[in-house]
Design an enzyme around this catalytic site. Structure first.
Site, PDB file in Angstrom:
ATOM      1  N   ARG A  10       3.612 -12.470   4.602  1.00  0.00           N
ATOM      2  CA  ARG A  10       2.900 -11.434   4.500  1.00  0.00           C
ATOM      3  C   ARG A  10       3.837 -10.336   4.900  1.00  0.00           C
ATOM      4  O   ARG A  10       4.638 -10.639   5.787  1.00  0.00           O
ATOM      5  CB  ARG A  10       1.706 -11.307   5.189  1.00  0.00           C
ATOM      6  CG  ARG A  10       0.878 -10.012   5.480  1.00  0.00           C
ATOM      7  CD  ARG A  10      -0.201  -9.941   6.554  1.00  0.00           C
ATOM      8  NE  ARG A  10      -0.638  -8.696   6.564  1.00  0.00           N
ATOM      9  CZ  ARG A  10      -1.604  -8.217   7.376  1.00  0.00           C
ATOM     10  NH1 ARG A  10      -1.985  -8.866   8.440  1.00  0.00           N
ATOM     11  NH2 ARG A  10      -1.953  -6.972   7.229  1.00  0.00           N
ATOM     12  N   HIS A  11       3.727  -8.965   4.433  1.00  0.00           N
ATOM     13  CA  HIS A  11       4.664  -7.971   4.845  1.00  0.00           C
ATOM     14  C   HIS A  11       4.542  -7.659   6.370  1.00  0.00           C
ATOM     15  O   HIS A  11       3.473  -8.109   6.889  1.00  0.00           O
ATOM     16  CB  HIS A  11       4.244  -6.757   4.012  1.00  0.00           C
ATOM     17  CG  HIS A  11       2.904  -6.292   4.203  1.00  0.00           C
ATOM     18  ND1 HIS A  11       2.551  -5.365   5.336  1.00  0.00           N
ATOM     19  CD2 HIS A  11       1.838  -6.239   3.415  1.00  0.00           C
ATOM     20  CE1 HIS A  11       1.256  -5.046   5.221  1.00  0.00           C
ATOM     21  NE2 HIS A  11       0.949  -5.524   4.293  1.00  0.00           N
ATOM     22  N   GLN A  13       4.309  -5.405   9.837  1.00  0.00           N
ATOM     23  CA  GLN A  13       3.419  -4.303  10.273  1.00  0.00           C
ATOM     24  C   GLN A  13       3.960  -3.074   9.580  1.00  0.00           C
ATOM     25  O   GLN A  13       4.972  -2.626   9.722  1.00  0.00           O
ATOM     26  CB  GLN A  13       3.266  -4.284  11.916  1.00  0.00           C
ATOM     27  CG  GLN A  13       2.447  -3.307  12.235  1.00  0.00           C
ATOM     28  CD  GLN A  13       2.586  -2.589  13.520  1.00  0.00           C
ATOM     29  OE1 GLN A  13       3.753  -2.395  14.108  1.00  0.00           O
ATOM     30  NE2 GLN A  13       1.632  -2.859  14.451  1.00  0.00           N
ATOM     31  N   THR A  14       2.996  -2.253   9.242  1.00  0.00           N
ATOM     32  CA  THR A  14       2.986  -0.825   8.635  1.00  0.00           C
ATOM     33  C   THR A  14       2.431   0.171   9.654  1.00  0.00           C
ATOM     34  O   THR A  14       1.877   0.031  10.437  1.00  0.00           O
ATOM     35  CB  THR A  14       2.659  -0.784   7.208  1.00  0.00           C
ATOM     36  OG1 THR A  14       1.048  -0.665   7.457  1.00  0.00           O
ATOM     37  CG2 THR A  14       2.862  -1.706   6.289  1.00  0.00           C
ATOM     38  N   TRP A  16       0.437   2.214   8.962  1.00  0.00           N
ATOM     39  CA  TRP A  16      -1.281   2.194   8.767  1.00  0.00           C
ATOM     40  C   TRP A  16      -1.817   0.980   9.481  1.00  0.00           C
ATOM     41  O   TRP A  16      -3.054   0.874   9.755  1.00  0.00           O
ATOM     42  CB  TRP A  16      -1.747   2.298   7.236  1.00  0.00           C
ATOM     43  CG  TRP A  16      -1.458   3.718   6.855  1.00  0.00           C
ATOM     44  CD1 TRP A  16      -0.797   4.799   7.234  1.00  0.00           C
ATOM     45  CD2 TRP A  16      -2.207   4.137   5.687  1.00  0.00           C
ATOM     46  NE1 TRP A  16      -0.979   6.023   6.655  1.00  0.00           N
ATOM     47  CE2 TRP A  16      -1.955   5.563   5.437  1.00  0.00           C
ATOM     48  CE3 TRP A  16      -2.746   3.508   4.605  1.00  0.00           C
ATOM     49  CZ2 TRP A  16      -2.175   6.496   4.539  1.00  0.00           C
ATOM     50  CZ3 TRP A  16      -3.316   4.643   3.690  1.00  0.00           C
ATOM     51  CH2 TRP A  16      -3.160   5.866   3.585  1.00  0.00           C
ATOM     52  N   GLN A  23      -5.081   0.058   3.592  1.00  0.00           N
ATOM     53  CA  GLN A  23      -4.158   0.323   2.425  1.00  0.00           C
ATOM     54  C   GLN A  23      -4.622   0.204   1.301  1.00  0.00           C
ATOM     55  O   GLN A  23      -4.383   1.178   0.151  1.00  0.00           O
ATOM     56  CB  GLN A  23      -2.658  -0.275   2.909  1.00  0.00           C
ATOM     57  CG  GLN A  23      -2.056   0.355   4.248  1.00  0.00           C
ATOM     58  CD  GLN A  23      -0.697  -0.149   4.660  1.00  0.00           C
ATOM     59  OE1 GLN A  23       0.073   0.390   4.621  1.00  0.00           O
ATOM     60  NE2 GLN A  23      -0.921  -1.543   5.197  1.00  0.00           N
ATOM     61  N   GLY A  24      -4.984  -1.128   0.783  1.00  0.00           N
ATOM     62  CA  GLY A  24      -5.206  -1.220  -0.584  1.00  0.00           C
ATOM     63  C   GLY A  24      -3.919  -1.048  -1.198  1.00  0.00           C
ATOM     64  O   GLY A  24      -2.896  -1.681  -1.196  1.00  0.00           O
ATOM     65  N   GLU A  86      -2.097  -6.008  -3.024  1.00  0.00           N
ATOM     66  CA  GLU A  86      -3.224  -6.254  -2.137  1.00  0.00           C
ATOM     67  C   GLU A  86      -4.617  -6.031  -2.801  1.00  0.00           C
ATOM     68  O   GLU A  86      -4.583  -5.237  -3.812  1.00  0.00           O
ATOM     69  CB  GLU A  86      -2.976  -5.289  -0.948  1.00  0.00           C
ATOM     70  CG  GLU A  86      -4.213  -5.576  -0.059  1.00  0.00           C
ATOM     71  CD  GLU A  86      -4.325  -6.884   0.749  1.00  0.00           C
ATOM     72  OE1 GLU A  86      -4.529  -7.915   0.100  1.00  0.00           O
ATOM     73  OE2 GLU A  86      -4.182  -7.005   2.044  1.00  0.00           O
ATOM     74  N   GLY A 150      -2.087  -9.634   3.249  1.00  0.00           N
ATOM     75  CA  GLY A 150      -2.747 -10.157   4.111  1.00  0.00           C
ATOM     76  C   GLY A 150      -4.166 -10.878   3.480  1.00  0.00           C
ATOM     77  O   GLY A 150      -4.020 -12.060   3.376  1.00  0.00           O
TER      78      GLY A 150
END
Length: 189
Positions: A10-11, A13-14, A16, A23-24, A86, A150
């Site tokens: 998974r990417h 933390q951003t 957002w 985010q979608g 996502e 996620g």
């Protein structure tokens, strides 16, 4: 169905994510913590033999940035695939989880609000996401590293582990983690 060996990330933390904002299909940059998480994934993958593995990534910026850090020097190239984006959350994109109007107090984390992603007004829903992920997996011709998101990560793993969509909350998530899936088993590295 038997799937090739996979590493699923998974990417990191951003901005957002840190704000508990959904985010979608929207995007925000990785935080310093998110970049550190991608470096941790890089270190984890350095101990894995990726000979013969292809790398695929969601085209969304947060996943692509994570892939550029986590896979640096480990894969010849990273191909993007829109089926790894996502889950679409329609009218909820950009909102903080506590602004969803669900009447569920304390639904601040992705983990506690996971079941809500299926109910987003104008969203994609779990059935469509499962179909999209299954189509991607059926096109794989060999082992791969996947960098995604996620909810999408969980759906990919549900399919590989032959679990029902209703079991999505039973799978662990997390940023900075690498999941290895092989022979119908999942290992958190």
């Amino acid at each position: 169905m038997q799937y090739p060996a996979l590493y699923i990330l998974r990417h990191g933390q951003t901005e957002w994510n840190a704000q508990h904002r959904i985010q979608g299909s929207l995007d925000s940059p990785l935080t310093e913590l998110g970049r550190a998480q991608a470096r941790m994934q890089h270190e984890t993958l350095r101990s894995c033999d990726l000979t013969g593995y292809r790398a695929f990534c969601s085209p969304q910026g947060r996943a692509f940035h994570t892939a550029s850090i986590a896979l640096e020097g480990q894969c010849a190239r990273v191909d993007t695939d829109p089926r790894l984006v996502e889950i679409g959350v329609g009218e909820w994109e950009g909102l903080c989880r506590n602004e969803l109007g669900t009447g569920l107090a304390g639904e601040m984390s992705e983990e506690s609000a996971l079941h809500l992603y299926d109910r987003a007004p104008g969203g994609e829903g779990f059935l469509a996401l499962r179909n999209r992920c299954a189509a991607f997996l059926s096109d794989l011709s060999g082992p791969a590293v996947l960098v995604t998101h996620g909810v999408t990560s969980r759906m990919l793993r549900l399919i590989i582990l032959n679990m029902g969509t209703h079991e999505i909350a039973d799978l662990p998530g997390g940023q900075g983690i690498v999941f290895h899936l092989s022979g119908g088993l999942q290992t958190k590295l």
